[in-house]
Design a protein around this motif. Structure first.
Motif, PDB file in Angstrom:
ATOM      1  N   PRO A  85      42.727  23.128  55.793  1.00 46.87           N
ATOM      2  CA  PRO A  85      41.264  23.045  55.705  1.00 46.87           C
ATOM      3  C   PRO A  85      40.827  21.604  55.450  1.00 46.87           C
ATOM      4  O   PRO A  85      41.574  20.784  54.902  1.00 46.87           O
ATOM      5  N   ASP A  86      39.596  21.302  55.853  1.00 46.06           N
ATOM      6  CA  ASP A  86      39.031  19.987  55.563  1.00 46.06           C
ATOM      7  C   ASP A  86      38.536  19.908  54.121  1.00 46.06           C
ATOM      8  O   ASP A  86      38.508  18.825  53.530  1.00 46.06           O
ATOM      9  N   LEU A  87      38.135  21.056  53.570  1.00 48.26           N
ATOM     10  CA  LEU A  87      37.566  21.109  52.225  1.00 48.26           C
ATOM     11  C   LEU A  87      37.923  22.440  51.590  1.00 48.26           C
ATOM     12  O   LEU A  87      37.892  23.481  52.249  1.00 48.26           O
ATOM     13  N   VAL A  88      38.260  22.410  50.296  1.00 43.04           N
ATOM     14  CA  VAL A  88      38.515  23.629  49.533  1.00 43.04           C
ATOM     15  C   VAL A  88      37.366  23.820  48.551  1.00 43.04           C
ATOM     16  O   VAL A  88      36.968  22.883  47.859  1.00 43.04           O
ATOM     17  N   VAL A  89      36.825  25.040  48.500  1.00 42.09           N
ATOM     18  CA  VAL A  89      35.742  25.359  47.573  1.00 42.09           C
ATOM     19  C   VAL A  89      36.182  26.539  46.711  1.00 42.09           C
ATOM     20  O   VAL A  89      36.581  27.587  47.231  1.00 42.09           O
ATOM     21  N   ASN A  90      36.106  26.364  45.394  1.00 46.30           N
ATOM     22  CA  ASN A  90      36.556  27.366  44.431  1.00 46.30           C
ATOM     23  C   ASN A  90      35.346  27.802  43.606  1.00 46.30           C
ATOM     24  O   ASN A  90      34.741  26.983  42.904  1.00 46.30           O
ATOM     25  N   THR A  91      35.000  29.094  43.683  1.00 47.13           N
ATOM     26  CA  THR A  91      33.804  29.578  42.989  1.00 47.13           C
ATOM     27  C   THR A  91      34.111  30.380  41.721  1.00 47.13           C
ATOM     28  O   THR A  91      33.362  31.258  41.328  1.00 47.13           O
ATOM     29  N   GLY A  92      35.221  30.031  41.051  1.00 42.08           N
ATOM     30  CA  GLY A  92      35.388  30.466  39.678  1.00 42.08           C
ATOM     31  C   GLY A  92      36.193  31.718  39.413  1.00 42.08           C
ATOM     32  O   GLY A  92      36.703  32.381  40.304  1.00 42.08           O
ATOM     33  N   ASP A  93      36.282  32.052  38.113  1.00 39.45           N
ATOM     34  CA  ASP A  93      37.116  33.134  37.586  1.00 39.45           C
ATOM     35  C   ASP A  93      38.577  32.928  37.948  1.00 39.45           C
ATOM     36  O   ASP A  93      39.252  33.798  38.492  1.00 39.45           O
ATOM     37  N   ASN A  94      39.082  31.746  37.610  1.00 38.90           N
ATOM     38  CA  ASN A  94      40.486  31.426  37.845  1.00 38.90           C
ATOM     39  C   ASN A  94      41.407  32.019  36.787  1.00 38.90           C
ATOM     40  O   ASN A  94      42.552  32.354  37.077  1.00 38.90           O
ATOM     41  N   LEU A  95      40.911  32.127  35.557  1.00 39.76           N
ATOM     42  CA  LEU A  95      41.762  32.457  34.418  1.00 39.76           C
ATOM     43  C   LEU A  95      41.755  33.950  34.096  1.00 39.76           C
ATOM     44  O   LEU A  95      40.722  34.611  34.217  1.00 39.76           O
ATOM     45  N   GLY A  96      42.914  34.444  33.672  1.00 42.27           N
ATOM     46  CA  GLY A  96      43.017  35.833  33.255  1.00 42.27           C
ATOM     47  C   GLY A  96      43.465  35.992  31.815  1.00 42.27           C
ATOM     48  O   GLY A  96      43.359  37.069  31.245  1.00 42.27           O
ATOM     49  N   ASP A  97      43.978  34.902  31.232  1.00 34.85           N
ATOM     50  CA  ASP A  97      44.337  34.906  29.827  1.00 34.85           C
ATOM     51  C   ASP A  97      44.461  33.463  29.358  1.00 34.85           C
ATOM     52  O   ASP A  97      44.261  32.518  30.135  1.00 34.85           O
ATOM     53  N   ARG A  98      44.806  33.264  28.078  1.00 33.01           N
ATOM     54  CA  ARG A  98      44.833  31.914  27.510  1.00 33.01           C
ATOM     55  C   ARG A  98      45.980  31.059  28.026  1.00 33.01           C
ATOM     56  O   ARG A  98      45.967  29.837  27.885  1.00 33.01           O
ATOM     57  N   GLN A  99      47.001  31.684  28.608  1.00 33.74           N
ATOM     58  CA  GLN A  99      48.156  30.951  29.107  1.00 33.74           C
ATOM     59  C   GLN A  99      48.056  30.613  30.594  1.00 33.74           C
ATOM     60  O   GLN A  99      49.012  30.113  31.190  1.00 33.74           O
ATOM     61  N   ALA A 100      46.906  30.847  31.211  1.00 35.62           N
ATOM     62  CA  ALA A 100      46.826  30.820  32.673  1.00 35.62           C
ATOM     63  C   ALA A 100      46.642  29.437  33.281  1.00 35.62           C
ATOM     64  O   ALA A 100      46.867  29.271  34.476  1.00 35.62           O
ATOM     65  N   VAL A 101      46.214  28.430  32.505  1.00 39.87           N
ATOM     66  CA  VAL A 101      45.888  27.134  33.114  1.00 39.87           C
ATOM     67  C   VAL A 101      47.060  26.551  33.901  1.00 39.87           C
ATOM     68  O   VAL A 101      46.905  26.207  35.081  1.00 39.87           O
ATOM     69  N   PRO A 102      48.269  26.409  33.341  1.00 37.68           N
ATOM     70  CA  PRO A 102      49.365  25.852  34.145  1.00 37.68           C
ATOM     71  C   PRO A 102      49.729  26.729  35.343  1.00 37.68           C
ATOM     72  O   PRO A 102      50.153  26.211  36.377  1.00 37.68           O
ATOM     73  N   ARG A 103      49.541  28.030  35.217  1.00 43.85           N
ATOM     74  CA  ARG A 103      49.835  28.917  36.347  1.00 43.85           C
ATOM     75  C   ARG A 103      48.847  28.688  37.489  1.00 43.85           C
ATOM     76  O   ARG A 103      49.219  28.702  38.667  1.00 43.85           O
ATOM     77  N   VAL A 104      47.569  28.494  37.155  1.00 43.97           N
ATOM     78  CA  VAL A 104      46.565  28.218  38.182  1.00 43.97           C
ATOM     79  C   VAL A 104      46.864  26.884  38.864  1.00 43.97           C
ATOM     80  O   VAL A 104      46.860  26.785  40.097  1.00 43.97           O
ATOM     81  N   LEU A 105      47.125  25.855  38.082  1.00 43.18           N
ATOM     82  CA  LEU A 105      47.392  24.540  38.658  1.00 43.18           C
ATOM     83  C   LEU A 105      48.659  24.556  39.514  1.00 43.18           C
ATOM     84  O   LEU A 105      48.716  23.904  40.572  1.00 43.18           O
ATOM     85  N   ASN A 106      49.653  25.319  39.112  1.00 44.34           N
ATOM     86  CA  ASN A 106      50.873  25.442  39.909  1.00 44.34           C
ATOM     87  C   ASN A 106      50.601  26.178  41.215  1.00 44.34           C
ATOM     88  O   ASN A 106      51.044  25.755  42.286  1.00 44.34           O
ATOM     89  N   ALA A 107      49.846  27.272  41.139  1.00 44.05           N
ATOM     90  CA  ALA A 107      49.563  28.057  42.338  1.00 44.05           C
ATOM     91  C   ALA A 107      48.729  27.270  43.345  1.00 44.05           C
ATOM     92  O   ALA A 107      48.889  27.422  44.560  1.00 44.05           O
ATOM     93  N   ASN A 109      48.673  23.987  43.657  1.00 45.36           N
ATOM     94  CA  ASN A 109      49.195  22.627  43.720  1.00 45.36           C
ATOM     95  C   ASN A 109      48.950  21.960  45.071  1.00 45.36           C
ATOM     96  O   ASN A 109      48.464  20.827  45.149  1.00 45.36           O
ATOM     97  N   GLY A 110      49.300  22.648  46.163  1.00 46.68           N
ATOM     98  CA  GLY A 110      49.116  22.064  47.486  1.00 46.68           C
ATOM     99  C   GLY A 110      47.654  21.852  47.831  1.00 46.68           C
ATOM    100  O   GLY A 110      47.277  20.823  48.417  1.00 46.68           O
ATOM    101  N   LEU A 111      46.812  22.810  47.478  1.00 41.82           N
ATOM    102  CA  LEU A 111      45.382  22.705  47.798  1.00 41.82           C
ATOM    103  C   LEU A 111      44.718  21.590  47.004  1.00 41.82           C
ATOM    104  O   LEU A 111      43.701  21.029  47.445  1.00 41.82           O
ATOM    105  N   LEU A 112      45.268  21.253  45.836  1.00 39.66           N
ATOM    106  CA  LEU A 112      44.686  20.192  45.022  1.00 39.66           C
ATOM    107  C   LEU A 112      44.931  18.811  45.610  1.00 39.66           C
ATOM    108  O   LEU A 112      44.372  17.822  45.121  1.00 39.66           O
TER     109      LEU A 112
END
Length: 304
Positions: A85-107, A109-112
């Motif tokens: 894609p030329d652009l990625v747009v994320n409209t929220g609700d990424n987290l499901g618990d307090r430990q989720a931040v590194p899991r989101v960033l890992n998942a 990773n390529g799109l970032l």
């Protein structure tokens, strides 16, 4: 009391109902990992807007609700970079618990590594809570849990990798030669939106104007449409999550009507895409007639 024949009938009917319900729940649980990409094309840009490109591709992701390992979801999200894609747009609700931040960033990773925009939703700010199914299906708003999630760490991670926070901010940037004017609001579901902070027409020199909101509340969409945005993207509804066999949502969990609660539609002259979402709350891991998906929006120029 009932006679023997009536008792047998009622017992059979009750057993059939229970069996059907159990089968529906099992099928709904299986469908939570039936990930797909919805490919949609819109000829909505003015001639010359793409500066010689044949199309501009926006990958819209929403409602990851990451918790636990979720290897299948993580692997599938990683594969989306192959869509280029030329652009990625994320409209929220990424987290499901307090430990989720590194899991989101890992998942992601390529799109970032690609140009990106984001706004947050209610389940970035607060953790999920058990849902009363009757209250939900009656369309009543669920109170927030009060369990604050580490959204600041997620925001820092996105920004460090180059994504732009569109929350109550007007962002202008270029992707190649294509000029983008974007703006977003904080989550209307929590009453955090303040459209006045971004009010006004997008830059008329922009080739694409893009609005972002987590929950597609009509009072926010009205403002984006009145200001003349080309397209607004939203999440939150999960496409209904529990739908009729026709794919029609039973409830939308917000103010938008059921017909516009999933996919692409026209809203007062503006294009609107509401994502089916990719995950679910850990307290409601079920999808019926509403598979999880991302959306690849291919924008092309209008025919002269």
């Amino acid at each position: 009391m009932f006679n023997p024949t009536t008792r047998r009938f009622l017992t059979t009917a009750a057993g059939t109902t229970v069996a059907a319900g159990a089968a529906a729940v099992a099928a709904g649980w299986r469908h939570t990992t039936d990930f797909s990409v919805d490919h949609l094309s819109i000829d909505c840009l003015e001639p010359g807007a793409l500066h010689g490109k044949d199309a501009f591709r926006i990958l819209h992701i929403s409602d990851l609700h990451m918790f636990g390992r979720q290897d299948t979801k993580t692997s599938w999200l990683g594969s989306l970079v192959a869509l280029e894609p030329d652009l990625v747009v994320n409209t929220g609700d990424n987290l499901g618990d307090r430990q989720a931040v590194p899991r989101v960033l890992n998942a992601l990773n390529g799109l970032l590594t690609l140009p990106g925009l984001f706004v947050f939703g209610n389940n970035d700010y607060f953790g999920p809570r058990p849902v009363n199914p009757l209250r939900y299906l009656a369309g009543k708003k669920q109170p927030v849990s009060g369990d604050e999630l580490p959204w600041r760490s997620l925001r820092a991670g996105f920004i460090e990798r180059g994504w732009l926070d569109a929350t109550h901010t007007r962002q202008e940037f270029t992707v190649g030669d294509v000029r983008i004017a974007a703006a977003g609001v904080d989550d209307p579901h929590l009453g955090k939106d303040n459209y006045g902070l971004i009010a006004g027409h997008p830059n008329p020199d922009a080739d694409i104007s893009l609005g972002l909101t987590h929950s597609p509340e009509p009072h926010v969409l009205d403002r984006f449409a009145a200001d003349g945005y080309t397209i607004t993207v939203a999440g939150h509804t999960h496409g209904g999550q529990i739908c009729l066999p026709t794919g029609t949502p039973i409830v939308t969990n917000c103010g938008i009507n059921r017909a516009a609660a999933r996919g692409l539609s026209r809203y007062k002259g503006m294009w609107l895409n509401v994502s089916n979402g990719i995950g679910t709350s850990k307290y409601a891991p079920i999808r019926l007639f509403c598979a999880p998906s991302a959306t690849l929006l291919t924008l092309t120029e209008k025919q002269a």
